[in-house]
Scaffold this motif. Structure first.
Motif, PDB file in Angstrom:
ATOM      1  N   LEU A   8       2.536 -39.973  34.060  1.00 34.18           N
ATOM      2  CA  LEU A   8       2.712 -38.553  34.364  1.00 34.18           C
ATOM      3  C   LEU A   8       3.807 -38.036  33.441  1.00 34.18           C
ATOM      4  O   LEU A   8       4.907 -38.571  33.415  1.00 34.18           O
ATOM      5  CB  LEU A   8       3.130 -38.361  35.828  1.00 34.18           C
ATOM      6  N   THR A   9       3.498 -36.999  32.657  1.00 31.54           N
ATOM      7  CA  THR A   9       4.485 -36.417  31.750  1.00 31.54           C
ATOM      8  C   THR A   9       4.833 -35.013  32.229  1.00 31.54           C
ATOM      9  O   THR A   9       3.950 -34.184  32.411  1.00 31.54           O
ATOM     10  CB  THR A   9       3.929 -36.336  30.312  1.00 31.54           C
ATOM     11  N   ILE A  10       6.122 -34.782  32.449  1.00 37.54           N
ATOM     12  CA  ILE A  10       6.630 -33.463  32.814  1.00 37.54           C
ATOM     13  C   ILE A  10       7.732 -33.141  31.810  1.00 37.54           C
ATOM     14  O   ILE A  10       8.666 -33.918  31.645  1.00 37.54           O
ATOM     15  CB  ILE A  10       7.193 -33.454  34.252  1.00 37.54           C
ATOM     16  N   THR A  11       7.616 -32.005  31.153  1.00 39.28           N
ATOM     17  CA  THR A  11       8.596 -31.616  30.148  1.00 39.28           C
ATOM     18  C   THR A  11       9.328 -30.365  30.605  1.00 39.28           C
ATOM     19  O   THR A  11       8.699 -29.393  31.002  1.00 39.28           O
ATOM     20  CB  THR A  11       7.899 -31.328  28.795  1.00 39.28           C
ATOM     21  N   PHE A  12      10.642 -30.409  30.554  1.00 34.69           N
ATOM     22  CA  PHE A  12      11.467 -29.241  30.828  1.00 34.69           C
ATOM     23  C   PHE A  12      12.198 -28.895  29.541  1.00 34.69           C
ATOM     24  O   PHE A  12      12.804 -29.756  28.925  1.00 34.69           O
ATOM     25  CB  PHE A  12      12.504 -29.528  31.920  1.00 34.69           C
ATOM     26  N   LYS A  13      12.142 -27.642  29.135  1.00 30.97           N
ATOM     27  CA  LYS A  13      12.907 -27.171  27.987  1.00 30.97           C
ATOM     28  C   LYS A  13      13.952 -26.198  28.519  1.00 30.97           C
ATOM     29  O   LYS A  13      13.617 -25.122  29.003  1.00 30.97           O
ATOM     30  CB  LYS A  13      11.998 -26.483  26.975  1.00 30.97           C
ATOM     31  N   ILE A  14      15.197 -26.587  28.440  1.00 32.48           N
ATOM     32  CA  ILE A  14      16.293 -25.792  28.981  1.00 32.48           C
ATOM     33  C   ILE A  14      16.880 -24.974  27.827  1.00 32.48           C
ATOM     34  O   ILE A  14      17.394 -25.534  26.868  1.00 32.48           O
ATOM     35  CB  ILE A  14      17.346 -26.698  29.635  1.00 32.48           C
ATOM     36  N   HIS A  15      16.789 -23.656  27.933  1.00 33.51           N
ATOM     37  CA  HIS A  15      17.215 -22.769  26.857  1.00 33.51           C
ATOM     38  C   HIS A  15      18.612 -22.215  27.121  1.00 33.51           C
ATOM     39  O   HIS A  15      18.996 -21.986  28.262  1.00 33.51           O
ATOM     40  CB  HIS A  15      16.236 -21.595  26.724  1.00 33.51           C
ATOM     41  N   VAL A  16      19.343 -21.982  26.056  1.00 34.80           N
ATOM     42  CA  VAL A  16      20.660 -21.362  26.106  1.00 34.80           C
ATOM     43  C   VAL A  16      20.539 -20.005  25.423  1.00 34.80           C
ATOM     44  O   VAL A  16      19.980 -19.905  24.324  1.00 34.80           O
ATOM     45  CB  VAL A  16      21.716 -22.234  25.393  1.00 34.80           C
ATOM     46  N   ASN A  17      21.055 -18.965  26.055  1.00 38.79           N
ATOM     47  CA  ASN A  17      20.993 -17.615  25.497  1.00 38.79           C
ATOM     48  C   ASN A  17      21.613 -17.597  24.107  1.00 38.79           C
ATOM     49  O   ASN A  17      22.726 -18.054  23.911  1.00 38.79           O
ATOM     50  CB  ASN A  17      21.741 -16.649  26.431  1.00 38.79           C
ATOM     51  N   ARG A  18      20.900 -17.068  23.128  1.00 41.59           N
ATOM     52  CA  ARG A  18      21.383 -17.109  21.742  1.00 41.59           C
ATOM     53  C   ARG A  18      22.601 -16.223  21.520  1.00 41.59           C
ATOM     54  O   ARG A  18      23.320 -16.395  20.549  1.00 41.59           O
ATOM     55  CB  ARG A  18      20.270 -16.762  20.775  1.00 41.59           C
ATOM     56  N   THR A  77      24.260 -16.732  35.868  1.00 40.73           N
ATOM     57  CA  THR A  77      25.496 -17.319  36.388  1.00 40.73           C
ATOM     58  C   THR A  77      26.637 -16.889  35.483  1.00 40.73           C
ATOM     59  O   THR A  77      26.419 -16.321  34.412  1.00 40.73           O
ATOM     60  CB  THR A  77      25.442 -18.862  36.411  1.00 40.73           C
ATOM     61  N   GLU A  78      27.827 -17.189  35.886  1.00 40.13           N
ATOM     62  CA  GLU A  78      28.998 -16.873  35.078  1.00 40.13           C
ATOM     63  C   GLU A  78      28.937 -17.575  33.723  1.00 40.13           C
ATOM     64  O   GLU A  78      29.440 -17.076  32.724  1.00 40.13           O
ATOM     65  CB  GLU A  78      30.248 -17.320  35.853  1.00 40.13           C
ATOM     66  N   ASP A  79      28.289 -18.740  33.663  1.00 37.14           N
ATOM     67  CA  ASP A  79      28.273 -19.539  32.446  1.00 37.14           C
ATOM     68  C   ASP A  79      27.077 -19.288  31.533  1.00 37.14           C
ATOM     69  O   ASP A  79      27.082 -19.717  30.392  1.00 37.14           O
ATOM     70  CB  ASP A  79      28.315 -21.027  32.791  1.00 37.14           C
ATOM     71  N   ASN A  80      26.013 -18.642  32.009  1.00 36.28           N
ATOM     72  CA  ASN A  80      24.832 -18.470  31.153  1.00 36.28           C
ATOM     73  C   ASN A  80      24.596 -17.031  30.732  1.00 36.28           C
ATOM     74  O   ASN A  80      23.578 -16.722  30.138  1.00 36.28           O
ATOM     75  CB  ASN A  80      23.577 -19.052  31.822  1.00 36.28           C
ATOM     76  N   THR A  81      25.520 -16.122  31.039  1.00 32.33           N
ATOM     77  CA  THR A  81      25.329 -14.706  30.742  1.00 32.33           C
ATOM     78  C   THR A  81      26.438 -14.210  29.820  1.00 32.33           C
ATOM     79  O   THR A  81      27.612 -14.291  30.176  1.00 32.33           O
ATOM     80  CB  THR A  81      25.350 -13.887  32.048  1.00 32.33           C
ATOM     81  N   PRO A  82      26.076 -13.682  28.633  1.00 31.17           N
ATOM     82  CA  PRO A  82      27.105 -13.121  27.751  1.00 31.17           C
ATOM     83  C   PRO A  82      27.793 -11.929  28.411  1.00 31.17           C
ATOM     84  O   PRO A  82      27.191 -11.229  29.231  1.00 31.17           O
ATOM     85  CB  PRO A  82      26.323 -12.662  26.519  1.00 31.17           C
ATOM     86  N   ASP A  83      29.036 -11.677  28.052  1.00 33.56           N
ATOM     87  CA  ASP A  83      29.816 -10.582  28.644  1.00 33.56           C
ATOM     88  C   ASP A  83      29.101  -9.239  28.553  1.00 33.56           C
ATOM     89  O   ASP A  83      29.091  -8.475  29.504  1.00 33.56           O
ATOM     90  CB  ASP A  83      31.179 -10.459  27.965  1.00 33.56           C
ATOM     91  N   GLU A  84      28.494  -8.937  27.405  1.00 35.35           N
ATOM     92  CA  GLU A  84      27.879  -7.620  27.240  1.00 35.35           C
ATOM     93  C   GLU A  84      26.606  -7.459  28.058  1.00 35.35           C
ATOM     94  O   GLU A  84      26.102  -6.358  28.205  1.00 35.35           O
ATOM     95  CB  GLU A  84      27.621  -7.292  25.771  1.00 35.35           C
ATOM     96  N   LEU A  85      26.081  -8.547  28.641  1.00 37.94           N
ATOM     97  CA  LEU A  85      24.884  -8.434  29.470  1.00 37.94           C
ATOM     98  C   LEU A  85      25.191  -8.432  30.961  1.00 37.94           C
ATOM     99  O   LEU A  85      24.301  -8.382  31.779  1.00 37.94           O
ATOM    100  CB  LEU A  85      23.919  -9.590  29.150  1.00 37.94           C
ATOM    101  N   THR A  86      26.460  -8.481  31.315  1.00 38.54           N
ATOM    102  CA  THR A  86      26.811  -8.474  32.729  1.00 38.54           C
ATOM    103  C   THR A  86      26.610  -7.087  33.308  1.00 38.54           C
ATOM    104  O   THR A  86      26.533  -6.095  32.601  1.00 38.54           O
ATOM    105  CB  THR A  86      28.265  -8.941  32.956  1.00 38.54           C
ATOM    106  N   ASP A  87      26.569  -7.008  34.605  1.00 39.79           N
ATOM    107  CA  ASP A  87      26.301  -5.758  35.325  1.00 39.79           C
ATOM    108  C   ASP A  87      27.461  -4.779  35.155  1.00 39.79           C
ATOM    109  O   ASP A  87      28.576  -5.060  35.589  1.00 39.79           O
ATOM    110  CB  ASP A  87      26.069  -6.090  36.789  1.00 39.79           C
TER     111      ASP A  87
END
Length: 99
Positions: A8-18, A77-87
């Protein structure tokens, strides 16, 4: 058929905001990958008791091109969102900065 090897093959690709300003050090990436592997190893006997081993492939690369895949957006989350994209509404409730 009994005795036929199965995989059984399961692939997860975890992306980081550029646009993220943080520089993610490779040691941190390795630590995160190890935590994910350990979590999977802990979970596997319960959810897939037939498995007798697991092979783990790891890679870290720039995603200049990739085939069509399903992408699941994770909550911000606090760690995956750039400052300019926060609310901006959240900033309106913050106390003013000293000048």
């Amino acid at each position: 058929m009994a005795g036929t090897p199965r995989v059984l093959t399961i692939t997860f690709k975890i992306h980081v905001n550029r646009d993220l300003k943080a520089n993610i050090r490779f040691a941190r990436i390795e630590s995160a990958a190890e935590s994910l592997v350990n979590g999977m190893i802990t979970l596997l006997p319960r959810v897939f008791p037939w498995a007798d081993r697991v092979a783990v492939d790891r890679s870290w690369s720039y995603d200049w091109w990739s085939p069509d895949t399903e992408t699941i957006q994770l909550p911000p989350t606090e760690d995956n969102t750039p400052d300019e994209l926060t609310d901006p509404a959240a900033d309106a409730t913050a106390p003013p900065e000293d000048l």
